[in-house]
Design an enzyme around this catalytic site. Structure first.
Site, PDB file in Angstrom:
ATOM      1  N   ARG A  84       0.826  -1.177  -0.079  1.00 11.59           N
ATOM      2  CA  ARG A  84      -0.003  -0.054  -0.213  1.00 11.59           C
ATOM      3  C   ARG A  84       0.930   1.239   0.313  1.00 11.59           C
ATOM      4  O   ARG A  84       0.569   2.287  -0.546  1.00 11.59           O
ATOM      5  CB  ARG A  84      -0.990   0.138   1.244  1.00 11.59           C
ATOM      6  CG  ARG A  84      -2.014  -1.023   1.102  1.00 11.59           C
ATOM      7  CD  ARG A  84      -3.105  -1.002   2.290  1.00 11.59           C
ATOM      8  NE  ARG A  84      -3.668   0.367   2.263  1.00 11.59           N
ATOM      9  CZ  ARG A  84      -4.472   0.635   3.061  1.00 11.59           C
ATOM     10  NH1 ARG A  84      -4.602   0.313   4.310  1.00 11.59           N
ATOM     11  NH2 ARG A  84      -5.247   2.018   2.811  1.00 11.59           N
ATOM     12  N   CYS A 139      -1.127   6.742   8.725  1.00  9.68           N
ATOM     13  CA  CYS A 139      -1.329   5.422   7.952  1.00  9.68           C
ATOM     14  C   CYS A 139      -2.659   5.591   6.990  1.00  9.68           C
ATOM     15  O   CYS A 139      -2.533   6.458   6.239  1.00  9.68           O
ATOM     16  CB  CYS A 139      -1.935   4.527   9.062  1.00  9.68           C
ATOM     17  SG  CYS A 139      -3.063   5.040  10.369  1.00  9.68           S
TER      18      CYS A 139
END
Length: 286
Positions: free
Chosen positions: A182, A242
């Site tokens: 990611r 995040c």
């Protein structure tokens, strides 16, 4: 009795504090794919003296589409939750989730940001059950307390503006807690844009755990790992993010467990950052 720890707590210590009535527990079990699963699990069985806090109802403000998927609630609303849960600044709190401390670390950060002594149960619910420790299906019935006074979070919080300014500051380090694929922009299962904030380094939160036991690594190993990642950057000059401001708290917890000062939490994280097309995006395919 030893002082209540401020980061990670083992089963034996947690049991002693709960059994002697010196602490309360907060159950933070949650599944992003099934938001009601954690609360259903709580109703089936939980630690003694445990209240349940839901990630989206209790630990987040409503998302607007521009402020991230799990924005921080206002200090005022969180103080009301603490009062309803019977928690004051004199109440030690043990937070736990299903295993790895991911959701519990978000609650831990918020509690610490209110000046409350809190620790994450190492190994979570799974470790508690494996140890054969007692559980109950009886819901907690806390006695509400007067709300504590909280004008603002006591720990440093970054905004999108803070992060944008940091892009041109070599003395600030952005740390991305998401999975490497990611971070690199190779795979994005949740947010509409793949990639990371330019200049950020990757510290996948699961690197804080022993892969076999899902317990936190010893403080000295965490300290060495983060020191290598930071180089000459002081811990206070880090900004943690995040996908939505939850996993980032795991890295903040790990650094605190290693005895390092707090960096900033960018609660809006990637989901807020990528919602504005004017903000730059980086991708680093392997």
């Amino acid at each position: 009795m030893s002082l209540f720890p401020a980061t990670v707590i083992d089963n034996a210590t947690a049991y002693r504090w709960l059994n002697e009535g010196n602490a309360v527990a907060i159950d933070c079990r949650f599944d992003l794919a099934n938001p009601e699963l954690g609360e259903a699990a709580y109703r089936t069985a939980h630690l003694p003296r445990a209240r349940y806090w839901h990630l989206e109802r209790d630990l987040s403000a409503p998302p607007s589409g521009r402020n991230g998927r799990h924005p921080l609630p206002s200090p005022e609303s969180f103080v009301a939750l603490l009062a309803a849960s019977g928690i004051t600044r004199q109440t030690p709190v043990i937070v736990y989730d299903a295993a790895d401390g991911l959701m519990a670390s978000r609650a831990w950060w918020m509690l610490r940001a209110c000046g409350i002594s809190a620790a994450v149960l190492d190994g979570g619910w799974r470790a508690w059950c494996e140890a054969g420790l007692p559980s109950t299906a009886e819901p907690a019935t806390p006695v509400p307390t007067a709300p504590i006074t909280l004008d603002d979070w006591h720990l440093p919080v970054a905004t999108a503006q803070t992060v944008r300014a940091a892009l041109d500051d070599p003395g600030v380090l952005l740390i991305d807690a998401r999975a490497p694929e990611r971070y690199r922009g190779e795979h994005e299962p949740i947010d509409p844009v793949a990639g990371h904030i330019p200049g950020a380094v990757n510290r996948f939160y699961r690197e804080n755990l022993d892969p076999e036991t899902e317990r936190f690594l010893p403080p000295e190993r965490l300290r060495a790992a983060f020191a290598a990642l930071l180089g000459a950057i002081p811990p206070q000059q880090t900004i943690h993010y995040c996908g939505s401001g939850v996993t980032a708290c795991h890295n903040l917890l790990a650094m605190a467990h290693a005895g390092m000062p707090f960096g900033q939490l960018y609660a809006g994280s990637w989901s807020e950052w990528c919602a504005d097309p004017s903000r730059p995006v980086a991708r680093t395919p392997s």
